[in-house]
Design a protein around this motif. Structure first.
Motif, short mmCIF file in Angstrom:
data_model
loop_
_atom_site.label_atom_id
_atom_site.label_comp_id
_atom_site.label_asym_id
_atom_site.label_seq_id
_atom_site.Cartn_x
_atom_site.Cartn_y
_atom_site.Cartn_z
N MET A 1 0.50 -1.14 0.11
CA MET A 1 -0.02 0.00 -0.12
C MET A 1 1.07 1.66 0.23
SD MET A 1 -3.46 0.02 1.95
CE MET A 1 -3.48 -1.91 2.96
N ASP B 1 -5.13 -1.82 -1.86
CA ASP B 1 -4.68 -2.12 -3.47
C ASP B 1 -5.37 -1.81 -4.57
OD1 ASP B 1 -1.53 -2.09 -2.77
OD2 ASP B 1 -1.83 -3.85 -2.28
N LYS C 1 -6.78 0.84 -7.04
CA LYS C 1 -5.51 0.98 -8.55
C LYS C 1 -6.11 -0.11 -9.29
CE LYS C 1 -2.03 1.29 -5.66
NZ LYS C 1 -0.35 1.76 -5.68
N GLU D 1 -1.77 7.76 -8.02
CA GLU D 1 -1.71 6.87 -7.84
C GLU D 1 -2.45 5.93 -8.90
OE1 GLU D 1 -0.55 4.22 -5.51
OE2 GLU D 1 0.72 5.84 -4.72
#
Length: 139
Positions: free
Chosen positions: A1, A12, A15, A113
């Motif tokens: 993370m 996670d 993403k 991200e």
């Protein structure tokens, strides 16, 4: 993370789901929320590819902040089918001040991200992210 400047980690799954939206068009939209107790951004809701804008807008809470990613399909003046990935920072005026501050301080870090965001919108009420706004920003 990942560790964020505001202390918010990015789960996670955030993403992974974004990559699925971007690469495979598995989702029309993803709504993210910050879990303050866990100090991380998590996936709140996923919209099926068949879901439209109205479904997306209806899933944003009226009095709580959220981040969202929306895959906007449109046709250009040259009659080309295109798509743009929008990042929306949703912070309604009626949400808690603390919540607005946390979302504002975590936004840039979280957005980094998600590689592939094309257009960013900040909205405090639904009119600031209506379909007309999407259309005008997409071209």
């Amino acid at each position: 993370m990942a560790n964020a400047a505001s202390g918010m980690a990015v789960n996670d799954e955030c993403k992974l789901k974004f990559l699925e939206l971007k690469a495979k068009r598995t989702y029309r939209y993803i709504i993210y929320k910050i879990e303050e107790k866990q100090k991380q951004v998590v996936v709140d809701k996923l919209g099926e590819p068949a879901n439209g804008y109205d479904d997306f807008a209806a899933n944003l809470p009226a009095d709580e902040c959220r981040y969202a990613v929306y895959d906007f399909d449109f046709v250009t003046e040259e009659n080309c089918q295109k798509s743009r990935i929008f990042f929306i920072a949703w912070c309604p005026d009626t949400s808690r001040v603390r919540s607005k501050m946390i979302y504002a301080s975590s936004k840039d870090r979280f957005k980094r991200e998600l590689d592939g965001i094309q257009i960013e919108l900040q909205a405090t009420d639904p009119t600031e992210m209506g379909l007309d706004v999407f259309r005008s920003r997409a071209n």
